[in-house]
Scaffold this motif. Structure first.
Motif, mmCIF file in Angstrom:
data_model
loop_
_atom_site.group_PDB
_atom_site.id
_atom_site.type_symbol
_atom_site.label_atom_id
_atom_site.label_comp_id
_atom_site.label_asym_id
_atom_site.label_seq_id
_atom_site.Cartn_x
_atom_site.Cartn_y
_atom_site.Cartn_z
ATOM 1 N N VAL A 1 2.089 -11.338 -7.859
ATOM 2 C CA VAL A 1 1.533 -12.470 -6.883
ATOM 3 C C VAL A 1 2.415 -13.453 -6.437
ATOM 4 O O VAL A 1 2.592 -13.672 -5.280
ATOM 5 C CB VAL A 1 0.073 -12.776 -7.443
ATOM 6 N N ALA A 2 3.523 -13.791 -7.433
ATOM 7 C CA ALA A 2 4.188 -14.915 -7.010
ATOM 8 C C ALA A 2 5.267 -14.429 -6.217
ATOM 9 O O ALA A 2 5.857 -14.965 -5.263
ATOM 10 C CB ALA A 2 4.995 -15.612 -8.272
ATOM 11 N N PHE A 3 5.816 -13.191 -6.350
ATOM 12 C CA PHE A 3 6.966 -12.686 -5.762
ATOM 13 C C PHE A 3 6.157 -12.200 -4.039
ATOM 14 O O PHE A 3 6.951 -12.493 -3.402
ATOM 15 C CB PHE A 3 7.003 -11.074 -6.113
ATOM 16 N N TRP A 4 4.770 -11.750 -4.013
ATOM 17 C CA TRP A 4 4.066 -11.510 -2.944
ATOM 18 C C TRP A 4 3.941 -12.919 -2.097
ATOM 19 O O TRP A 4 4.265 -12.402 -0.895
ATOM 20 C CB TRP A 4 2.911 -10.927 -3.161
ATOM 21 N N LEU A 5 3.768 -13.905 -2.664
ATOM 22 C CA LEU A 5 3.554 -15.030 -2.040
ATOM 23 C C LEU A 5 4.911 -15.830 -1.609
ATOM 24 O O LEU A 5 5.026 -16.337 -0.542
ATOM 25 C CB LEU A 5 2.549 -16.113 -2.992
ATOM 26 N N PHE A 6 5.870 -15.947 -2.655
ATOM 27 C CA PHE A 6 7.065 -16.866 -2.128
ATOM 28 C C PHE A 6 8.330 -16.057 -1.939
ATOM 29 O O PHE A 6 9.187 -16.872 -1.292
ATOM 30 C CB PHE A 6 7.618 -17.453 -3.546
ATOM 31 N N GLU A 7 8.293 -14.504 -2.143
ATOM 32 C CA GLU A 7 9.533 -13.985 -1.568
ATOM 33 C C GLU A 7 9.010 -12.589 -0.887
ATOM 34 O O GLU A 7 9.307 -11.585 -1.298
ATOM 35 C CB GLU A 7 10.423 -13.518 -2.584
ATOM 36 N N PRO A 8 8.198 -12.838 -0.013
ATOM 37 C CA PRO A 8 7.520 -11.710 0.843
ATOM 38 C C PRO A 8 8.540 -10.549 1.468
ATOM 39 O O PRO A 8 8.473 -9.384 1.370
ATOM 40 C CB PRO A 8 6.801 -12.123 1.617
#
Length: 93
Positions: A18-25
């Protein structure tokens, strides 16, 4: 204390996704061209999906396969360990 580790093992990789999806799309989009594979990875093989998001944008070459295979084995271990731990509850041990 053991339950805390189990919850962390289950929830941790999914939080990283989820963090990758939010912060490094851009990294997430470079790894997957469709929405189906990330959702399946989130549900079934979260560690493997995290490893794939880390190595896929540059192409999966060389030692990247070691990371992917290691994450896959760890995913299988997490799922197999939970099945082994619940064998008493199911009347198999």
């Amino acid at each position: 204390m053991g339950c805390n580790y189990a919850v962390l093992a289950i929830v941790g990789p999914r939080l990283v996704l989820v963090a990758f999806w939010l912060f490094e799309p851009h990294r997430f989009e470079a790894a997957f061209q469709s929405w189906l594979w990330p959702i399946l990875g989130f549900l079934l093989l979260p560690l493997t999906t995290v490893a794939y998001v880390l190595v896929a944008p540059n192409g999966v070459i060389g030692y990247d396969w070691v990371w992917l295979i290691g994450a896959f084995v760890a995913d299988l271990g997490l799922q197999g360990g939970s099945a082994y731990g619940n064998r008493q509850r199911m009347g198999m041990g």
